[in-house]
Design an enzyme around this catalytic site. Structure first.
Site, PDB file in Angstrom:
ATOM      1  CE  LYS A 217       0.931  -9.995   7.461  1.00  0.00           C
ATOM      2  NZ  LYS A 217       1.755 -10.788   6.557  1.00  0.00           N
ATOM      3  NE  ARG A 227       5.793  -4.651   4.986  1.00  0.00           N
ATOM      4  CZ  ARG A 227       4.694  -3.903   5.022  1.00  0.00           C
ATOM      5  NH1 ARG A 227       4.766  -2.609   4.729  1.00  0.00           N
ATOM      6  NH2 ARG A 227       3.538  -4.436   5.335  1.00  0.00           N
ATOM      7  CE  LYS A 271       3.008 -10.657  10.688  1.00  0.00           C
ATOM      8  NZ  LYS A 271       3.356 -11.316   9.456  1.00  0.00           N
TER       9      LYS A 271
END
Ligand code: PBG
Length: 348
Positions: A217, A227, A271
């Site tokens: 990640k 977010r 990711k």
């Protein structure tokens, strides 16, 4: 086959001798017709490859569109149950749950993560009882619950504490498993969390609960819209570069994968997805593990925004991006496009 009409060349001296150049090799032959293109196609994207991430919010019959993610909504638990039902009908195999926690319930410790009545656990129980056939993936990390927006606990000096965080994550994983999660997905990037969660799950007799490790990640700008969705965009103190990976690194992803696999990960994940196809490819080639990819919020919002502006064909870009991720080696893809892609793929 229609013969190509020969165009008179202005200067015979420059006219290429195609027979001498090609020796009969014409790559375009296989591309001439739809049936032939289908036969030679190497990668096929299907509904079996897609996981749908869903955002949860308080209330009932509540839905709120996320500004930075047009077409994506926060859903109250009852709405999430309805959408899970729709997802199952579309043939989607799993959904992943992410909460928007009321800021009043956020604190420096992320205590709400350990409340077995929190949004994620409530949604797990509700979806398990109404839509038992769909796989439930829950995120283990503290960021939707902490007042500072970090995935871990913070020292007074502002450092993200590894081992203390892992203790908290283990408890979070256990309450999610108790609520009915099928797959625990730690996205926090603390060291040793996969092993600690595996050990705790086994001790609590959750031997069958799978672990999907966010293995590679990256500290990415492409998480911006997410977010906003979980309400950490404005509150996040600093950045996550002391725990998420440096986008410039690739070998480091191999070491992360080696550790997650040895600690007991059932699946590993990369990711974001599209900017990191080389990482997906390397991990799949090296370990042969079930390897997933997360087409993150920024990736899908870029496609959606360009599409809404009329700059690209959104549906084609969606399918092309997902196919590319699969071609790189992903076995499954987490994508906000999942239901729309499923609908498109179901068309003859
Ligand atoms: C945090 C988490 C993030 C995402 C999933 N889990 C964001 C972050 O690390 O700040 C991003 C997903 C997306 O952008 O769609 N635990």
């Amino acid at each position: 086959m229609t013969k190509e009409r020969s165009r008179p060349s202005a200067d015979p001296a420059t006219k290429p001798d195609m027979a001498a150049i090609l020796h009969g090799h014409r790559m375009r032959r296989n591309r001439r017709s739809p049936w032939s293109r289908s036969l030679v196609r190497e990668t096929s994207l299907t509904v079996d490859d897609l996981i749908w991430p869903i955002f949860l919010m308080d209330g009932t019959k509540a839905r709120q569109e996320i500004l930075a993610m047009p077409g994506v909504w926060r859903l109250s638990v009852d709405q999430a149950v309805a959408e899970a039902g729709r997802a199952a009908k579309l043939g989607l195999k799993a959904i992943a749950l992410f909460p928007y926690t009321d800021p009043a319930r956020r604190d420096p410790m992320g205590s709400e993560a350990l409340n077995s009545g929190n949004l994620v656990c409530s949604a797990c129980r509700a979806i398990k009882s109404s839509v038992p056939e769909i796989g439930l993936i829950t995120d283990v990390a503290l960021d939707p619950y902490t007042s500072h927006g970090h995935d871990g606990l913070m020292s007074e000096a502002g450092e993200i504490l590894n081992d203390a965080t892992v203790e908290q994550l283990v408890l979070q994983a256990l309450i999610q498993a108790e609520a009915g999660a099928d797959v625990i997905a730690p996205s926090d990037m603390m060291d040793g969390r996969v092993g600690a969660i595996r050990q705790a799950l086994d001790r609590a007799q959750f031997m069958e609960v799978q672990i999907l490790a966010y293995t590679a990640k990256y500290a990415s700008a492409f998480y911006g819209p997410f977010r906003e969705a979980v309400g950490t965009a404005r509150t996040l103190l600093g950045d996550k570069r002391t725990y998420q990976m440096d986008p410039a690194n690739s070998d480091e992803a191999l070491r992360e994968a080696e550790l997650d696999i040895s600690e007991g990960a059932d699946m590993i994940m990369v990711k974001p997805a599209l900017p990191y196809l080389d990482i997906i490819y390397r991990l799949k080639q090296t370990f042969g593990m079930p390897t997933f990819a997360y087409q993150v919020s920024g990736e899908s919002s870029m496609i959606e925004a360009a599409s809404r502006n009329g700059w690209i064909d959104g549906e084609k870009a969606m399918i092309e991006s997902l196919t590319a991720i699969k071609r790189a080696g992903a076995d499954a893809i987490m994508t906000y496009f999942a239901p729309r892609a499923a609908e498109l793929l179901a068309r003859p």
